[in-house]
Design a protein around this motif. Structure first.
Motif, PDB file in Angstrom:
ATOM      1  N   GLN A 103      -7.513  -0.853  -7.328  1.00 40.42           N
ATOM      2  CA  GLN A 103      -6.840  -1.950  -8.043  1.00 40.42           C
ATOM      3  C   GLN A 103      -6.425  -1.523  -9.450  1.00 40.42           C
ATOM      4  O   GLN A 103      -6.950  -0.555 -10.000  1.00 40.42           O
ATOM      5  CB  GLN A 103      -7.807  -3.135  -8.170  1.00 40.42           C
ATOM      6  N   ASN A 104      -5.522  -2.303 -10.008  1.00 45.07           N
ATOM      7  CA  ASN A 104      -5.138  -2.120 -11.412  1.00 45.07           C
ATOM      8  C   ASN A 104      -6.234  -2.651 -12.326  1.00 45.07           C
ATOM      9  O   ASN A 104      -6.990  -3.546 -11.951  1.00 45.07           O
ATOM     10  CB  ASN A 104      -3.873  -2.935 -11.731  1.00 45.07           C
ATOM     11  N   GLY A 105      -6.264  -2.144 -13.545  1.00 48.64           N
ATOM     12  CA  GLY A 105      -7.069  -2.774 -14.596  1.00 48.64           C
ATOM     13  C   GLY A 105      -8.469  -2.205 -14.732  1.00 48.64           C
ATOM     14  O   GLY A 105      -8.896  -1.365 -13.946  1.00 48.64           O
ATOM     15  N   HIS A 128       1.727   4.787  -6.317  1.00 50.59           N
ATOM     16  CA  HIS A 128       2.764   4.192  -5.463  1.00 50.59           C
ATOM     17  C   HIS A 128       3.222   2.861  -6.063  1.00 50.59           C
ATOM     18  O   HIS A 128       2.440   2.152  -6.693  1.00 50.59           O
ATOM     19  CB  HIS A 128       2.227   3.944  -4.049  1.00 50.59           C
ATOM     20  N   GLY A 129       4.476   2.542  -5.854  1.00 46.96           N
ATOM     21  CA  GLY A 129       5.003   1.248  -6.253  1.00 46.96           C
ATOM     22  C   GLY A 129       5.490   0.527  -5.004  1.00 46.96           C
ATOM     23  O   GLY A 129       6.126   1.140  -4.137  1.00 46.96           O
ATOM     24  N   CYS A 130       5.172  -0.754  -4.879  1.00 45.51           N
ATOM     25  CA  CYS A 130       5.498  -1.464  -3.639  1.00 45.51           C
ATOM     26  C   CYS A 130       5.755  -2.931  -3.930  1.00 45.51           C
ATOM     27  O   CYS A 130       5.148  -3.500  -4.835  1.00 45.51           O
ATOM     28  CB  CYS A 130       4.304  -1.305  -2.696  1.00 45.51           C
ATOM     29  N   THR A 185      -6.507   6.311 -17.641  1.00 44.55           N
ATOM     30  CA  THR A 185      -5.182   6.945 -17.662  1.00 44.55           C
ATOM     31  C   THR A 185      -4.169   6.062 -16.930  1.00 44.55           C
ATOM     32  O   THR A 185      -3.059   5.832 -17.404  1.00 44.55           O
ATOM     33  CB  THR A 185      -5.260   8.352 -17.030  1.00 44.55           C
ATOM     34  N   LYS A 186      -4.570   5.534 -15.773  1.00 46.78           N
ATOM     35  CA  LYS A 186      -3.684   4.625 -15.038  1.00 46.78           C
ATOM     36  C   LYS A 186      -3.495   3.333 -15.826  1.00 46.78           C
ATOM     37  O   LYS A 186      -2.386   2.791 -15.913  1.00 46.78           O
ATOM     38  CB  LYS A 186      -4.276   4.334 -13.654  1.00 46.78           C
ATOM     39  N   LEU A 187      -4.589   2.851 -16.436  1.00 43.97           N
ATOM     40  CA  LEU A 187      -4.513   1.619 -17.223  1.00 43.97           C
ATOM     41  C   LEU A 187      -3.436   1.747 -18.301  1.00 43.97           C
ATOM     42  O   LEU A 187      -2.667   0.809 -18.555  1.00 43.97           O
ATOM     43  CB  LEU A 187      -5.875   1.344 -17.874  1.00 43.97           C
ATOM     44  N   ARG A 203      13.178  -4.221 -14.172  1.00 41.79           N
ATOM     45  CA  ARG A 203      12.468  -3.318 -13.261  1.00 41.79           C
ATOM     46  C   ARG A 203      11.829  -2.202 -14.091  1.00 41.79           C
ATOM     47  O   ARG A 203      12.251  -1.952 -15.234  1.00 41.79           O
ATOM     48  CB  ARG A 203      13.443  -2.742 -12.226  1.00 41.79           C
ATOM     49  N   ASN A 204      10.851  -1.503 -13.511  1.00 42.24           N
ATOM     50  CA  ASN A 204      10.081  -0.515 -14.288  1.00 42.24           C
ATOM     51  C   ASN A 204      10.979   0.467 -15.039  1.00 42.24           C
ATOM     52  O   ASN A 204      10.813   0.704 -16.235  1.00 42.24           O
ATOM     53  CB  ASN A 204       9.142   0.269 -13.370  1.00 42.24           C
ATOM     54  N   GLY A 205      11.947   1.051 -14.330  1.00 40.48           N
ATOM     55  CA  GLY A 205      12.783   2.095 -14.933  1.00 40.48           C
ATOM     56  C   GLY A 205      13.661   1.558 -16.051  1.00 40.48           C
ATOM     57  O   GLY A 205      13.990   2.282 -17.006  1.00 40.48           O
TER      58      GLY A 205
HETATM   59  O1  PAF Z   1       1.164  -2.632 -11.207  1.00 40.40           O
HETATM   60  C1  PAF Z   1       2.135  -1.980 -10.788  1.00 40.40           C
HETATM   61  O2  PAF Z   1       3.209  -2.502 -10.483  1.00 40.40           O
HETATM   62  C2  PAF Z   1       1.940  -0.480 -10.575  1.00 40.40           C
HETATM   63  O3  PAF Z   1       0.634  -0.128 -10.973  1.00 40.40           O
HETATM   64  C3  PAF Z   1       2.988   0.408 -11.278  1.00 40.40           C
HETATM   65  C4  PAF Z   1       2.492   1.855 -11.235  1.00 40.40           C
HETATM   66  C5  PAF Z   1       3.235  -0.043 -12.696  1.00 40.40           C
HETATM   67  C6  PAF Z   1       4.274   0.480 -10.484  1.00 40.40           C
HETATM   68  O4  PAF Z   1       4.973  -0.709 -10.417  1.00 40.40           O
END
Ligand code: PAF
Length: 309
Positions: A103-105, A128-130, A185-187, A203-205
């Protein structure tokens, strides 16, 4: 390997789908009945970076008790629901069941350990992004590495076994002895991307296309690095801002999980992302005003769902 995915939104469904393609016996678990019903009736439809396909060799349930005991439980519920979800899913645990949080966080591994004991728990991150498109349908918007570790640090035989199963299912996997550095690091990437996309709708980009969002991304990540350093965390990358930018580029077309949450008017993970930086910073006397502003704005957004449109 018998795998149960606890929380089968976008990412949980992606992991479940790919593990089923790799030959695992997978049960998706999610409280969204329509999604689980569609998976059972028509399979899980995945479109995106690895091609479009429908996976029928997995099933979905809404009650963890229907899943039986698993060898591996992968937890993908929202960070706000970690404890309650695990408490309601003890029936998945046999004597040797491992529980992996991706999970995130901050704090998910610790919350799981409080419920089921630290010896069962592994933690990790995934790049991964989904996106969840609708019941039974996801879009795999970007691929990245998945990195795993034992909460207690050592590279164990079970960690190697789980990494091998993920590799066989098409994931690019690494193992680490520095799981807290990995999670931080992911956080830092989520700190730079999630709240900004949720507030702007980008969007992210696209965060990198505008100097205003690019600047805020940089400032938020710099504050988080100062807090990580204050806590003695050993980060896994040399340049966390560039790492965050790189994740935004690699998942450029993705709508971040927090943007998906505010769009669907769900509670977000803001408290365990930017909110955690503001709180941990305050405890250490390290100012994190950009993270505080982002946290408060997302919280107001959550409190006013349905009122302002
Ligand atoms: O939370 C998210 O959406 C993902 O962790 C990330 C890597 C930012 C990609 O969208």
């Amino acid at each position: 390997m018998k795998v149960a995915i606890l929380g089968s939104g976008a990412m949980g469904s992606l992991f479940g789908g790919m593990l089923a393609e790799g030959g695992c016996d997978v049960t998706l678990i999610d409280i969204w009945k329509e999604h689980m019903d569609r998976v059972n009736a028509s399979g899980l439809s995945i479109e995106g970076v690895r091609g479009d396909r429908v996976i029928s060799s997995l099933r979905g349930v809404t009650d963890p008790r229907e899943a039986g005991e698993a060898d591996l439980v992968i937890v993908f519920v929202k960070a706000t629901a970690t404890k309650a979800a695990m408490e309601g899913a003890r029936s998945l645990l046999g004597p040797d069941t491992a529980v992996l949080t991706l999970q995130n966080g901050l704090g998910n591994g610790e919350k799981l350990a409080e419920v089921i004991g630290g010896e069962r728990v592994l933690a990790g991150i995934t790049g991964h992004g989904c996106t969840l498109l609708g019941p039974g349908r996801i879009r795999h918007a970007g691929a990245g590495d998945t990195v795993l570790g034992e909460l207690k640090g050592k590279i164990t035989p079970r960690l190697k076994r789980i990494a091998a199963v993920l590799e066989e299912s098409g994931f690019s996997v690494r193992m680490t002895e520095n799981v807290s550095g990995l999670i931080w690091t992911k956080l830092l990437a989520n700190v730079g991307i999630n709240a900004l996309t949720a507030l702007t709708g980008l969007r992210n980009g696209q965060l990198l296309d505008y100097p205003e969002t690019e600047e805020l991304l940089r400032l938020a990540v710099h504050e988080a690095v100062a807090v990580a350093e204050g806590k003695g965390i050993r980060l896994e990358v040399e340049d966390p801002v560039e790492h965050c930018r790189e994740i935004a580029r690699r998942t450029a077309s993705n709508r971040s999980s927090m943007l998906q949450d505010v769009t669907a008017r769900r509670q977000t993970e803001i408290d365990v992302i930017n909110g955690a930086i503001a709180e941990e910073g305050a405890a250490l006397g390290i100012p994190a005003p950009v993270n505080r502003v982002l946290t408060n704005l997302v919280k107001v957004r959550q409190k006013t769902y349905g009122e302002l449109e």
